[in-house]
Design a protein around this motif. Structure first.
Motif, PDB file in Angstrom:
ATOM      1  N   TYR A   1       0.842  -1.194   0.000  1.00  0.00           N
ATOM      2  CA  TYR A   1       0.000   0.000   0.000  1.00  0.00           C
ATOM      3  C   TYR A   1       0.879   1.247   0.000  1.00  0.00           C
ATOM      4  N   ARG A   2       0.344   2.290  -0.606  1.00  0.00           N
ATOM      5  CA  ARG A   2       1.084   3.540  -0.712  1.00  0.00           C
ATOM      6  C   ARG A   2       0.935   4.375   0.560  1.00  0.00           C
ATOM      7  N   VAL A   3       1.978   5.127   0.853  1.00  0.00           N
ATOM      8  CA  VAL A   3       1.969   6.053   1.980  1.00  0.00           C
ATOM      9  C   VAL A   3       2.503   7.390   1.468  1.00  0.00           C
ATOM     10  N   ARG A   4       1.974   8.468   2.002  1.00  0.00           N
ATOM     11  CA  ARG A   4       2.434   9.792   1.580  1.00  0.00           C
ATOM     12  C   ARG A   4       3.477  10.307   2.579  1.00  0.00           C
ATOM     13  N   PHE A   5       4.576  10.823   2.036  1.00  0.00           N
ATOM     14  CA  PHE A   5       5.626  11.378   2.889  1.00  0.00           C
ATOM     15  C   PHE A   5       6.355  12.476   2.122  1.00  0.00           C
ATOM     16  N   TYR A   6       7.015  13.364   2.855  1.00  0.00           N
ATOM     17  CA  TYR A   6       7.814  14.376   2.177  1.00  0.00           C
ATOM     18  C   TYR A   6       9.277  14.217   2.553  1.00  0.00           C
ATOM     19  N   MET A   7      10.139  14.649   1.632  1.00  0.00           N
ATOM     20  CA  MET A   7      11.580  14.665   1.849  1.00  0.00           C
ATOM     21  C   MET A   7      12.076  16.062   1.502  1.00  0.00           C
ATOM     22  N   ASP A   8      12.637  16.745   2.484  1.00  0.00           N
ATOM     23  CA  ASP A   8      13.137  18.098   2.305  1.00  0.00           C
ATOM     24  C   ASP A   8      14.652  18.051   2.493  1.00  0.00           C
ATOM     25  N   MET A   9      15.409  18.386   1.442  1.00  0.00           N
ATOM     26  CA  MET A   9      16.861  18.192   1.496  1.00  0.00           C
ATOM     27  C   MET A   9      17.594  19.285   0.731  1.00  0.00           C
ATOM     28  N   ASN A  10      18.807  19.581   1.179  1.00  0.00           N
ATOM     29  CA  ASN A  10      19.618  20.519   0.415  1.00  0.00           C
ATOM     30  C   ASN A  10      20.221  19.806  -0.795  1.00  0.00           C
ATOM     31  N   ALA A  11      20.845  20.562  -1.688  1.00  0.00           N
ATOM     32  CA  ALA A  11      21.328  19.991  -2.942  1.00  0.00           C
ATOM     33  C   ALA A  11      22.433  18.967  -2.718  1.00  0.00           C
ATOM     34  N   ARG A  12      23.209  19.137  -1.671  1.00  0.00           N
ATOM     35  CA  ARG A  12      24.288  18.176  -1.390  1.00  0.00           C
ATOM     36  C   ARG A  12      23.699  16.823  -0.993  1.00  0.00           C
ATOM     37  N   GLU A  13      22.699  16.840  -0.144  1.00  0.00           N
ATOM     38  CA  GLU A  13      22.057  15.590   0.247  1.00  0.00           C
ATOM     39  C   GLU A  13      21.249  15.020  -0.909  1.00  0.00           C
ATOM     40  N   ALA A  14      20.654  15.889  -1.739  1.00  0.00           N
ATOM     41  CA  ALA A  14      19.917  15.405  -2.909  1.00  0.00           C
ATOM     42  C   ALA A  14      20.844  14.626  -3.832  1.00  0.00           C
ATOM     43  N   MET A  15      22.062  15.118  -4.015  1.00  0.00           N
ATOM     44  CA  MET A  15      23.047  14.394  -4.830  1.00  0.00           C
ATOM     45  C   MET A  15      23.280  12.997  -4.261  1.00  0.00           C
ATOM     46  N   HIS A  16      23.477  12.924  -2.946  1.00  0.00           N
ATOM     47  CA  HIS A  16      23.731  11.624  -2.307  1.00  0.00           C
ATOM     48  C   HIS A  16      22.541  10.686  -2.460  1.00  0.00           C
ATOM     49  N   VAL A  17      21.341  11.159  -2.126  1.00  0.00           N
ATOM     50  CA  VAL A  17      20.147  10.307  -2.167  1.00  0.00           C
ATOM     51  C   VAL A  17      19.873   9.832  -3.593  1.00  0.00           C
ATOM     52  N   ILE A  18      19.904  10.754  -4.541  1.00  0.00           N
ATOM     53  CA  ILE A  18      19.563  10.408  -5.925  1.00  0.00           C
ATOM     54  C   ILE A  18      20.567   9.435  -6.512  1.00  0.00           C
ATOM     55  N   GLU A  19      21.853   9.697  -6.293  1.00  0.00           N
ATOM     56  CA  GLU A  19      22.861   8.804  -6.877  1.00  0.00           C
ATOM     57  C   GLU A  19      22.847   7.426  -6.230  1.00  0.00           C
ATOM     58  N   LEU A  20      22.669   7.382  -4.908  1.00  0.00           N
ATOM     59  CA  LEU A  20      22.629   6.084  -4.224  1.00  0.00           C
ATOM     60  C   LEU A  20      21.399   5.281  -4.612  1.00  0.00           C
ATOM     61  N   ARG A  21      20.254   5.932  -4.677  1.00  0.00           N
ATOM     62  CA  ARG A  21      18.992   5.215  -4.852  1.00  0.00           C
ATOM     63  C   ARG A  21      18.563   5.061  -6.309  1.00  0.00           C
ATOM     64  N   THR A  22      19.437   5.406  -7.262  1.00  0.00           N
ATOM     65  CA  THR A  22      19.115   5.118  -8.651  1.00  0.00           C
ATOM     66  C   THR A  22      20.051   4.076  -9.250  1.00  0.00           C
ATOM     67  N   THR A  23      20.887   3.461  -8.442  1.00  0.00           N
ATOM     68  CA  THR A  23      21.779   2.432  -8.971  1.00  0.00           C
ATOM     69  C   THR A  23      20.960   1.255  -9.501  1.00  0.00           C
ATOM     70  N   PRO A  24      21.432   0.586 -10.564  1.00  0.00           N
ATOM     71  CA  PRO A  24      20.639  -0.480 -11.187  1.00  0.00           C
ATOM     72  C   PRO A  24      20.231  -1.597 -10.248  1.00  0.00           C
ATOM     73  N   GLN A  25      21.030  -1.854  -9.207  1.00  0.00           N
ATOM     74  CA  GLN A  25      20.691  -2.946  -8.304  1.00  0.00           C
ATOM     75  C   GLN A  25      19.640  -2.559  -7.270  1.00  0.00           C
ATOM     76  N   GLY A  26      19.215  -1.292  -7.260  1.00  0.00           N
ATOM     77  CA  GLY A  26      18.219  -0.843  -6.295  1.00  0.00           C
ATOM     78  C   GLY A  26      16.822  -1.324  -6.639  1.00  0.00           C
ATOM     79  N   HIS A  27      15.909  -1.194  -5.673  1.00  0.00           N
ATOM     80  CA  HIS A  27      14.522  -1.597  -5.884  1.00  0.00           C
ATOM     81  C   HIS A  27      13.873  -0.655  -6.901  1.00  0.00           C
ATOM     82  N   PRO A  28      13.103  -1.205  -7.859  1.00  0.00           N
ATOM     83  CA  PRO A  28      12.491  -0.351  -8.891  1.00  0.00           C
ATOM     84  C   PRO A  28      11.641   0.779  -8.327  1.00  0.00           C
ATOM     85  N   ALA A  29      10.981   0.561  -7.193  1.00  0.00           N
ATOM     86  CA  ALA A  29      10.084   1.578  -6.656  1.00  0.00           C
ATOM     87  C   ALA A  29      10.843   2.829  -6.236  1.00  0.00           C
TER      88      ALA A  29
END
Length: 543
Positions: A465-493
């Motif tokens: 089931y879906r849940v609503r949440f927000y993520m508020d981050m500066n650009a440095r943390e956005a770089m970390h989150v986006i790069e880590l969580r878009t690797t091919p071995q990550g979960h598609p969701a």
């Protein structure tokens, strides 16, 4: 330093420091309360740490007893306790409580509780993974899920029966899904059998985890300072769920065996008691005012939820709800600040007048030649931030929630936003069983909620089931989150969510988005995905 110590002093000091001579050394073989008190005294003394330890903490045989017996009743530990009493409790110097820490295990915690445990920023966590650990066993004759103490009688019986059925379905489909993936992804001759077997196992577990309820238990390892534990316990003691409050009581007992002086205020009525009451009161009053001022959402029945398994649009799944239009110029100005002599305001005006190419040149130089995603730029990237409103399945939320250098808050888990059906579930022929288990999950949630236990009802909700949440981050943390969580071995969701974040940043701040060079978009064409989802919605409307 060695010249200042007698041979006898060196021998006495040797068990407690990693170096007798160097300017850098670590403390070892000491109770946490002694280390904390020693550093607290260190800040107000002209002496070196070694000399301070010898002169004021090392009694004849006293610290040896402390080393062997923990924070017991020896003279050295008593002196440390007294110092903490004076500096921490009487004078309220909270920084002293950052000087001692504990590794703590919390086992058999529901997924609801694990999110509470992992909320704080100033701690380290490792959680048992539903991606690598199967939940098809029955230790002591029952599946691994939490039964809330708040449930009694027939409702408790229904809860157990419903969750048992969902685990039964999970257990039945696990070997079938492994066989499905083995046929779909045959082993490459260059790949070892062990690696292939582990990959297939992870795919099956990853795909099926959405069928598990939020009550599914996990083990969590925590490391934190006394201050971090105090804050965590104060929040937990004010929580509406009995499981969370009971866990706080157990944690306090065990932590006091290691760092008792750090946690004196937690259950003192006029200190920690008032603090927890404040947290409880603000949560209750905020909920009450929300009920008065916000129109209630239209209710939907279980049958409607059963059809609420279609995909949501990319714009519904991830929304950039707030950002600074001037953010890219501000980051460029911040990058130039330390290498110039110009005032901050003047640099910002210069950055505003730059072309996209000029901004990109500044940021390219500041970021440099990154060899991997762990090479991240400096704090100039912290000058702008992005707030994303996300509607994703609970499994993806569990992974993204672990990022602590950002602000993240979530709404209560309910069946209201529908659920997801992984593509592999439909391909393997498990869709009917999947939907049946999730509809039963929603019906159980509604029954518990109708009984006046809305917080408890979330235990019953399946992770698909879906849940609503927000993520508020500066650009440095956005770089970390986006790069880590878009690797091919990550979960598609969560890959899809973070790829959408990158696309939304690129639409507003293209030069900043371009620095995120390790953000991976392979295998996910967002435009094609959006077109396919629109087609699916049209087909659904026509039936």
């Amino acid at each position: 330093m060695a010249a200042e110590l007698t041979r006898e002093e060196q021998a006495a000091l040797a068990p407690y420091v990693t170096s007798l001579t160097g300017p850098v050394f670590a403390l070892v073989n000491l109770p946490e309360v002694v280390k904390g008190a020693l550093f607290a005294r260190y800040s107000r003394s002209p002496k070196s740490l070694r000399r301070l330890f010898l002169d004021e903490f090392l009694d004849a045989g006293g610290l040896e007893a402390a080393r062997l017996g923990g924070a017991g009743g020896d003279a050295g530990a008593r002196r440390a306790e007294q110092l903490f009493e004076r500096v921490f409790v009487e004078y309220g110097d909270d920084s002293v409580a950052q000087l001692g820490g504990v590794h703590l295990a919390c086992e058999g915690s529901s997924n609801i509780l694990t999110k509470v445990l992992e909320w704080g920023r100033l701690m380290a966590y490792l959680e048992q993974s539903t991606r690598y650990i199967p939940y098809d066993d029955r230790p002591d004759g029952r599946y691994r899920y939490h039964v809330p103490a708040e449930l009694t009688g027939a409702l408790r019986e229904r809860y157990v029966a419903t969750l048992d059925r969902s685990f039964d379905v999970y257990r039945a489909w696990l070997p079938k899904l492994r066989a499905f993936f083995e046929a779909k992804f045959p082993r490459d001759p260059a790949e070892s059998e062990a690696v292939h077997r582990m990959t297939i196992r992870a795919k099956a577990l990853d795909t099926l985890r959405g069928m598990l309820p939020a009550a599914t238990t996990s083990n969590v390892g925590l490391y934190g300072t006394g201050q971090a534990y105090e804050q965590l316990l104060l929040r937990m003691r004010a929580h509406p769920l009995r499981e969370v409050r009971d866990c706080a009581d157990l944690m306090l007992v065990e932590l006091r065996k290691v760092i008792p002086a750090f946690l004196k205020r937690v259950d003192v009525p006029e200190r920690g008691g008032v603090w927890s009451a404040y947290l409880e009161e603000t949560r209750r009053e905020t909920r009450d005012v929300a009920r008065r001022l916000l129109a209630p959402e239209p209710a939907c029945g279980p049958g409607e939820r059963g059809r609420a398994d279609g995909p949501v649009s990319a714009s519904e799944e991830v929304t950039l709800s707030d950002f600074d239009p001037d953010g890219e110029a501000k980051v460029v100005a911040a990058a130039l600040y330390a290498v110039s002599s110009r005032p901050d305001a003047e640099l910002l005006e210069i950055a505003r007048r730059m072309t996209l190419e000029e901004r990109s040149a500044v940021l390219a130089a500041y970021v440099g030649k990154r060899l991997n995603r762990r090479h991240r730029p400096g704090r100039a990237f912290e000058r702008t931030s992005y707030r994303f409103d996300v509607l994703g399945d609970y499994g993806a939320f569990r992974d993204l929630q672990r990022h602590r250098l950002l602000t993240l808050e979530w709404q209560r888990l309910t069946p209201r936003h529908g659920y997801v059906v992984p593509e592999a579930i439909a391909e393997a022929g498990a869709a009917d069983d999947w939907r049946r288990a999730l509809i039963e999950s929603a019906e159980l949630h509604d029954a518990i909620e109708a009984a006046g236990l809305p917080e408890v009802a979330s235990y019953a909700v399946a992770m698909a089931y879906r849940v609503r949440f927000y993520m508020d981050m500066n650009a440095r943390e956005a770089m970390h989150v986006i790069e880590l969580r878009t690797t091919p071995q990550g979960h598609p969701a969560y890959r899809r969510i973070c790829q959408a974040m990158h696309r939304l940043i690129a639409e507003r701040h293209p030069a900043l988005a371009a620095t995120m060079t390790f953000a991976d978009h392979s295998s996910v064409d967002l435009e094609r995905l959006e077109a396919e989802r629109a087609a699916e919605r049209r087909r659904g409307a026509s039936h």
